[in-house]
Structures are given as C-alpha cells and as structure tokens.
Design a protein around this motif. Sequence first.
Motif, short mmCIF file in Angstrom:
data_model
loop_
_atom_site.label_atom_id
_atom_site.label_comp_id
_atom_site.label_asym_id
_atom_site.label_seq_id
_atom_site.Cartn_x
_atom_site.Cartn_y
_atom_site.Cartn_z
N PHE A 75 0.86 -1.19 0.00
CA PHE A 75 0.00 0.00 0.00
C PHE A 75 0.89 1.23 0.00
O PHE A 75 1.89 1.29 0.71
CB PHE A 75 -0.89 0.03 1.25
N ALA A 76 0.53 2.22 -0.78
CA ALA A 76 1.26 3.49 -0.81
C ALA A 76 0.25 4.63 -0.88
O ALA A 76 -0.96 4.40 -1.03
CB ALA A 76 2.20 3.53 -2.01
N GLN A 77 0.75 5.86 -0.79
CA GLN A 77 -0.15 7.01 -0.85
C GLN A 77 -0.88 7.08 -2.18
O GLN A 77 -2.02 7.55 -2.26
CB GLN A 77 0.64 8.31 -0.62
N GLY A 78 -0.24 6.59 -3.22
CA GLY A 78 -0.86 6.62 -4.54
C GLY A 78 -1.85 5.51 -4.77
O GLY A 78 -2.46 5.43 -5.83
N GLY A 79 -1.99 4.59 -3.82
CA GLY A 79 -2.92 3.49 -3.98
C GLY A 79 -2.29 2.15 -3.63
O GLY A 79 -1.30 2.07 -2.90
N ALA A 137 8.26 -8.83 5.40
CA ALA A 137 7.38 -7.73 4.99
C ALA A 137 7.43 -6.58 5.98
O ALA A 137 7.46 -5.40 5.60
CB ALA A 137 5.95 -8.25 4.83
N LEU A 138 7.48 -6.90 7.28
CA LEU A 138 7.57 -5.86 8.31
C LEU A 138 8.87 -5.07 8.19
O LEU A 138 8.88 -3.84 8.27
CB LEU A 138 7.47 -6.49 9.69
N GLU A 143 12.07 -0.22 6.73
CA GLU A 143 13.32 0.27 6.15
C GLU A 143 13.10 1.11 4.90
O GLU A 143 13.79 2.11 4.69
CB GLU A 143 14.24 -0.91 5.83
N VAL A 144 12.15 0.71 4.06
CA VAL A 144 11.92 1.47 2.83
C VAL A 144 11.15 2.76 3.14
O VAL A 144 11.50 3.85 2.69
CB VAL A 144 11.17 0.62 1.79
N GLY A 145 10.08 2.63 3.91
CA GLY A 145 9.35 3.80 4.38
C GLY A 145 8.37 4.40 3.39
O GLY A 145 7.48 5.15 3.78
N ARG A 146 8.50 4.10 2.10
CA ARG A 146 7.62 4.73 1.10
C ARG A 146 6.27 4.03 1.00
O ARG A 146 5.32 4.61 0.48
CB ARG A 146 8.29 4.71 -0.28
N TYR A 147 6.16 2.82 1.48
CA TYR A 147 4.92 2.08 1.39
C TYR A 147 4.88 1.01 2.48
O TYR A 147 5.90 0.68 3.11
CB TYR A 147 4.75 1.42 0.01
N GLN A 148 3.71 0.48 2.68
CA GLN A 148 3.53 -0.61 3.64
C GLN A 148 3.42 -1.92 2.88
O GLN A 148 2.51 -2.12 2.07
CB GLN A 148 2.26 -0.39 4.48
#
Length: 264
Positions: A75-79, A137-138, A143-148
């Motif tokens: 999931f990300a801010q863009g969808g 996945a956690l 670490e990436v931070g841009r998406y879940q």
Amino acid sequence: MTARRDSDLMAEIERDVLDESKPVATALRKCLALGGQAKSAELREWASRELHGYPDEAPLPEYRKIRTPLLMDAFAQGGIFRGKQVSVIDLPKEARDVVGDELPLTFGTGKIEALIRQAEDRGGSVQLGPPAAAELALMMTHEVGRYQVERVYWSAGTGVLCGVIDAIRTTLTELVAEIRAGMAAEDGTPSPETVGQAVQFVVYGKGNRITVATAGPGGTATATSAGEESAESRFWTWRRAGAVIVGLATIAGAVAAILALHPF
C-alpha cells in the motif's frame, strides 16, 4: 529369486519413467523399493526425499533450485500495487543473502504436481512465500518507508514447475542407466557401492561415471572414488545451510528490535 526380482524391478522402473503418461512418483516408489533390496541407503534417501520433500538441513539438488521473480503487494499514498518485482534495494541488508530470485523447491513430487494443476487453474502461476515472509514484509515496510508491504512471495509459472518434474524424471532415468553400467551381464542385483556411487554422480555431481572392466564371463565395476571432493562439497553445503539459518535468525531478531522501538 531375489536377484530376479531386483532385475524385474529395474525393468519396471525403466518402463514407468519412460512412460510420460505415468506420474513420476510411481517410478520413485519402485526406486525406493530397489534401494531396500540393494541395501543402498543413498538410493532410499534420495527417493524418499523426492517423494516426501527435502528437510531444511538436507542438500538440495540443483534441478530443484529454480529462477523466478520475487514479488510484493503493498500500500502506498498513490494506492495499492500488486505483483511489483522486488529489487535488491527493497530488501533489508540482513535478507539479501537469504532471499532473492532463486526459489528452493523442497516439496515432494506429489505436491509439485498439485501446484502445476493449481497454476493451470489460476492463469498459469502460483504464489509461494519465502521463509519468515511476514517478518520480511515488516522489515521492508520499516526500512523502505515509502509504502507498507502487505506480503512478499515468489510467482512460479507452470512451465518452471513442469521443468522440475521433467528434471526428476530425467535424473531417475540417468540413475537407472548408471546402475546398469555398473552391473555385470549375469548380475541381477546391483551392489550398494554401485548404487551409492550412481546417486552421488547423477544427483549431486560428485565422483565419476561408473565403468565396468570385463574379465572373462563376469565383470567388475570400477570407478574413481569421490573421496575428498565429496567431503569438501558436504562442507560447503552445510556452510550455505548454516548461512541461511543465521540469516533468518538475524531477520527475526531485527524485527523484534524494530517492534520494540516502534510498536504499532
């Protein structure tokens, strides 16, 4: 009578493995029986693992290591995006030597054939999760931070899975050929040494092909021993297995530390 039964069993294995309409498990079960009659622990062990699956600590034959993309749903801010291929930079450092685009297919042959049927029903591929997939996945999320990251998985296509079954069938055919090469014309039962060396050469690539030096009406199977090469190969196999275990333990430990610092 025992020698004749062994000889008949070899012939049955040959017929079954060359008949592609029959499941390869049929020939493997007879191969397991042959290993018992020939008193070969190596053949019994290989046939049993092919039927039931390979445990984590067992060396995995090369034909069971398949290349297939590692994907993730997130999931990300863009969808929401699904089936995004995971790159090296997406993976935590602790996981880069443990998880990648090489899928170790440890399932028994019956399970692999069932996966092929599932793949055919689901558009040509099945999804298989790596060890510690939830923890991975956690870690990627933190670490990436841009998406879940919702989940991480391999996508294995029908062709790749069928290729593994075909490789098992071919390996069994080569095994029978090597065992026959180590038997004199009048022999009905292969020796444990002949069968063991055939397994080491065909399955694990150790040692040399079996040759027979014929003297008069009989024959004596001769071949160079795998010796130190086998011992060294076993060392590196266990070292790789140890690295995987340590890597997974590191992932689990890192996840515990992250959750302690940043609880949900």
